[in-house]
Design a protein around this motif. Structure first.
Motif, PDB file in Angstrom:
ATOM      1  N   CYS A 169      -6.323  -7.096 -14.546  1.00  0.00           N
ATOM      2  CA  CYS A 169      -5.051  -7.801 -14.312  1.00  0.00           C
ATOM      3  C   CYS A 169      -3.874  -6.993 -14.837  1.00  0.00           C
ATOM      4  CB  CYS A 169      -5.079  -9.173 -14.972  1.00  0.00           C
ATOM      5  SG  CYS A 169      -6.094 -10.399 -14.117  1.00  0.00           S
ATOM      6  N   PHE A 170      -3.970  -6.568 -16.087  1.00  0.00           N
ATOM      7  CA  PHE A 170      -2.835  -5.888 -16.704  1.00  0.00           C
ATOM      8  C   PHE A 170      -2.687  -4.439 -16.251  1.00  0.00           C
ATOM      9  CE2 PHE A 170      -3.369  -9.406 -19.845  1.00  0.00           C
ATOM     10  CZ  PHE A 170      -2.100  -9.953 -19.688  1.00  0.00           C
ATOM     11  N   ASP A 171      -3.743  -3.889 -15.624  1.00  0.00           N
ATOM     12  CA  ASP A 171      -3.645  -2.533 -15.065  1.00  0.00           C
ATOM     13  C   ASP A 171      -3.037  -2.533 -13.667  1.00  0.00           C
ATOM     14  OD1 ASP A 171      -4.709  -1.417 -17.299  1.00  0.00           O
ATOM     15  OD2 ASP A 171      -6.716  -1.075 -16.482  1.00  0.00           O
ATOM     16  N   GLY A 172      -2.783  -3.723 -13.117  1.00  0.00           N
ATOM     17  CA  GLY A 172      -2.126  -3.804 -11.815  1.00  0.00           C
ATOM     18  C   GLY A 172      -3.042  -3.973 -10.624  1.00  0.00           C
ATOM     19  N   SER A 173      -4.315  -4.323 -10.853  1.00  0.00           N
ATOM     20  CA  SER A 173      -5.239  -4.496  -9.729  1.00  0.00           C
ATOM     21  C   SER A 173      -4.774  -5.583  -8.769  1.00  0.00           C
ATOM     22  CB  SER A 173      -6.642  -4.845 -10.243  1.00  0.00           C
ATOM     23  OG  SER A 173      -7.193  -3.766 -10.956  1.00  0.00           O
ATOM     24  N   PHE A 174      -4.028  -6.580  -9.274  1.00  0.00           N
ATOM     25  CA  PHE A 174      -3.547  -7.674  -8.431  1.00  0.00           C
ATOM     26  C   PHE A 174      -2.033  -7.631  -8.282  1.00  0.00           C
ATOM     27  CE2 PHE A 174      -7.419  -9.120 -10.631  1.00  0.00           C
ATOM     28  CZ  PHE A 174      -8.249  -9.228  -9.518  1.00  0.00           C
ATOM     29  N   GLY A 175      -1.446  -6.458  -8.533  1.00  0.00           N
ATOM     30  CA  GLY A 175      -0.003  -6.319  -8.406  1.00  0.00           C
ATOM     31  C   GLY A 175       0.730  -7.238  -9.372  1.00  0.00           C
ATOM     32  N   SER A 176       1.862  -7.761  -8.924  1.00  0.00           N
ATOM     33  CA  SER A 176       2.663  -8.632  -9.787  1.00  0.00           C
ATOM     34  C   SER A 176       1.957  -9.931 -10.120  1.00  0.00           C
ATOM     35  CB  SER A 176       4.016  -8.926  -9.128  1.00  0.00           C
ATOM     36  OG  SER A 176       3.824  -9.583  -7.891  1.00  0.00           O
ATOM     37  N   ALA A 177       0.964 -10.327  -9.300  1.00  0.00           N
ATOM     38  CA  ALA A 177       0.231 -11.570  -9.562  1.00  0.00           C
ATOM     39  C   ALA A 177      -0.472 -11.528 -10.914  1.00  0.00           C
ATOM     40  CB  ALA A 177      -0.796 -11.825  -8.457  1.00  0.00           C
ATOM     41  N   GLY A 178      -0.859 -10.333 -11.365  1.00  0.00           N
ATOM     42  CA  GLY A 178      -1.575 -10.211 -12.630  1.00  0.00           C
ATOM     43  C   GLY A 178      -0.698  -9.863 -13.814  1.00  0.00           C
ATOM     44  N   ALA A 179       0.627  -9.906 -13.642  1.00  0.00           N
ATOM     45  CA  ALA A 179       1.516  -9.587 -14.759  1.00  0.00           C
ATOM     46  C   ALA A 179       1.398 -10.609 -15.880  1.00  0.00           C
ATOM     47  CB  ALA A 179       2.960  -9.512 -14.267  1.00  0.00           C
ATOM     48  N   GLU A 180       1.016 -11.829 -15.522  1.00  0.00           N
ATOM     49  CA  GLU A 180       0.696 -12.857 -16.514  1.00  0.00           C
ATOM     50  C   GLU A 180      -0.706 -13.362 -16.207  1.00  0.00           C
ATOM     51  OE1 GLU A 180       2.342 -17.208 -18.001  1.00  0.00           O
ATOM     52  OE2 GLU A 180       3.798 -15.671 -17.420  1.00  0.00           O
ATOM     53  N   VAL A 181      -1.426 -13.756 -17.252  1.00  0.00           N
ATOM     54  CA  VAL A 181      -2.820 -14.157 -17.111  1.00  0.00           C
ATOM     55  C   VAL A 181      -3.032 -15.504 -17.777  1.00  0.00           C
ATOM     56  CG1 VAL A 181      -5.189 -13.590 -17.818  1.00  0.00           C
ATOM     57  CG2 VAL A 181      -3.683 -11.798 -16.951  1.00  0.00           C
ATOM     58  N   VAL A 182      -3.844 -16.337 -17.139  1.00  0.00           N
ATOM     59  CA  VAL A 182      -4.291 -17.588 -17.730  1.00  0.00           C
ATOM     60  C   VAL A 182      -5.771 -17.422 -18.090  1.00  0.00           C
ATOM     61  CG1 VAL A 182      -4.745 -20.047 -17.325  1.00  0.00           C
ATOM     62  CG2 VAL A 182      -2.628 -19.004 -16.476  1.00  0.00           C
ATOM     63  N   VAL A 183      -6.108 -17.725 -19.330  1.00  0.00           N
ATOM     64  CA  VAL A 183      -7.498 -17.668 -19.795  1.00  0.00           C
ATOM     65  C   VAL A 183      -7.957 -19.099 -20.034  1.00  0.00           C
ATOM     66  CG1 VAL A 183      -9.100 -16.768 -21.515  1.00  0.00           C
ATOM     67  CG2 VAL A 183      -7.075 -15.430 -20.870  1.00  0.00           C
TER      68      VAL A 183
END
Length: 425
Positions: A169-183
């Motif tokens: 997520c934070f490496d950009g695999s999902f583009g801007s969608a992964g700039a924030e993450v819900v765990v």
């Protein structure tokens, strides 16, 4: 009434097929559409990201209703701009579409209005997220906050999987969608999909389904946009539906209205049936794909009448009738999916595989030199009805086997939970 349908997948083909059966319909237009949709509608080339050009087309063609299939235009505010131009549209505002556009927004809504859901944390940096995961332990669920075409969720059974998902997520695999993450806490139970048509005030229950997210049989392998579905979902008993409406849907409708963003359109609740009752996994703000395909096969009422009632705030006066039969759809995908699918392979036998009780909805197809070819990851939705899920399953796979497409594949166990229930009776 002239109608414009936006989208190009199997969901939109199913919607086009159902809308085309309405006596209210004068002419159906679709953009960009696909070869299956072209049998039901006139395809037009529109830049859906250019909201003013969509509005201009609607004025020119005297469009009485715009039906938005996919989520991205809704999150981008298309419905707001069309309404501002005086054009009726079925779909939520940009603000209300945050229910799908931001998983963190939905989790915070649940916390504020005491809606049952998994415990969670929200993070915009890797290190705090990693610390939360290491403290919580596996299994655990990692979600890219934004839109990721159904592929931004990892159900991590080990710490290594969880940390790899965070880094992706934070490496950009999902583009801007992964700039924030819900765990999220890992929930145990059976998943189900529950739909409501909404008009800002009223939520009208609109069917249940179960889909199969994993690419492999036995629910193995990576998540996909969905490899198949069936309806109704046996786990959604009348008591479960009542609890879902009372504890999840109605507080959401009240909360969204209180926050100044009343929800109008399709509210699609992904649920986990736990020992404590239904809990919300996520919301989507459009019909599911491939759940829409099985819902349209079972719907006895005029879809266009229902969508107009939602737009006009009249759902409190409406009811929905369903066929007693079950419906099941099998997704035929191109080899390589959900990674990089192989495009351009020829597909034969589609018309021959269709028939009574069987509809084949196009998802990722194109016509090249007069022949049908694969043009995406999920390519065909082979959909059948039957007296039981098992009967629908048998018809669907019989149709699958009539299709000549060596470069395609499908799961052979769609509907296995329901079939096991039926055979255990």
């Amino acid at each position: 009434m002239n109608v414009l349908l936006l989208g190009s997948g199997g969901r939109e083909h199913a919607l086009a097929w159902k809308l085309a059966a309405s006596p209210m319909l004068k002419k159906l237009y679709a953009t960009p559409g696909n070869p299956g949709i072209a049998r039901e509608a006139e395809l037009v080339a529109l830049d859906v990201a250019d909201h003013s050009s969509v509005a201009a087309f609607c004025r020119e063609k005297e469009i009485g209703l715009v039906v938005v299939g996919p989520e991205a235009p809704l999150v981008a505010g298309l419905a707001d701009d069309l309404r501002a131009a005086g054009i009726r549209v079925f779909g939520p505002s940009r603000a209300a579409a945050q229910l799908e556009g931001s998983k963190g927004f939905t989790k915070d809504l649940c916390a504020r209005y005491a809606i049952p859901t998994a415990a969670y944390g929200r993070f915009d940096r890797l290190e705090p997220a990693r610390a939360y995961v290491e403290k919580t332990g596996a299994p655990i669920v990692i979600k890219a906050d934004g839109l990721a075409a159904g592929k931004g969720v990892t159900v991590a059974m080990t710490m290594a999987e969880a940390l790899a998902a965070l880094e992706a997520c934070f490496d950009g695999s999902f583009g801007s969608a992964g700039a924030e993450v819900v765990v999220e806490e890992f929930l145990t139970g059976e998943e189900a999909s529950f739909f409501c048509l909404c008009d800002g005030t009223t939520a009208l229950p609109f069917g249940t389904a179960q889909d199969h997210k994993r690419v492999g049989e036995g629910d193995t392998g990576p998540n996909t946009g969905g490899m198949g579905a069936y309806s109704p979902a046996p786990v959604m008993s009348p008591a479960m539906v009542e609890a879902t409406m009372r504890e999840i849907i109605e507080p959401t409708m009240r909360g969204m209205a209180e926050m100044g963003m009343p929800f109008s359109g399709v509210l699609f609740a992904g649920l986990m049936m736990t020992a404590e009752g239904p809990k919300l996994i996520e919301y989507n703000v459009r019909f599911g794909d491939p759940e829409c395909q099985v819902l349209m096969m079972r719907l006895k009422d005029d879809l266009l009448v229902l969508l107009n009632a939602a737009v006009d705030g009249q759902l409190g006066h409406m009811s929905v009738r369903w066929s007693d039969e079950a419906a099941l759809t099998v997704v035929m995908a191109a080899k390589g999916y959900p990674g990089t699918p192989e495009k351009g392979s020829p597909i034969g036998g589609v018309d021959e595989a269709s028939g009574e009780h069987v509809e084949i909805f196009h998802a990722g197809t194109a016509v090249k030199d007069g022949a049908l070819v694969a043009n995406g990851g999920r390519v065909l939705n082979v959909t059948a009805t039957g007296a039981t899920v098992g009967a629908a399953q048998e018809r669907a796979y019989r149709a699958v086997d009539r299709i000549d497409w060596p470069q395609g594949f499908c799961r052979r166990d769609i509907g296995w939970r329901a079939v096991e229930r039926e055979t255990a009776k």
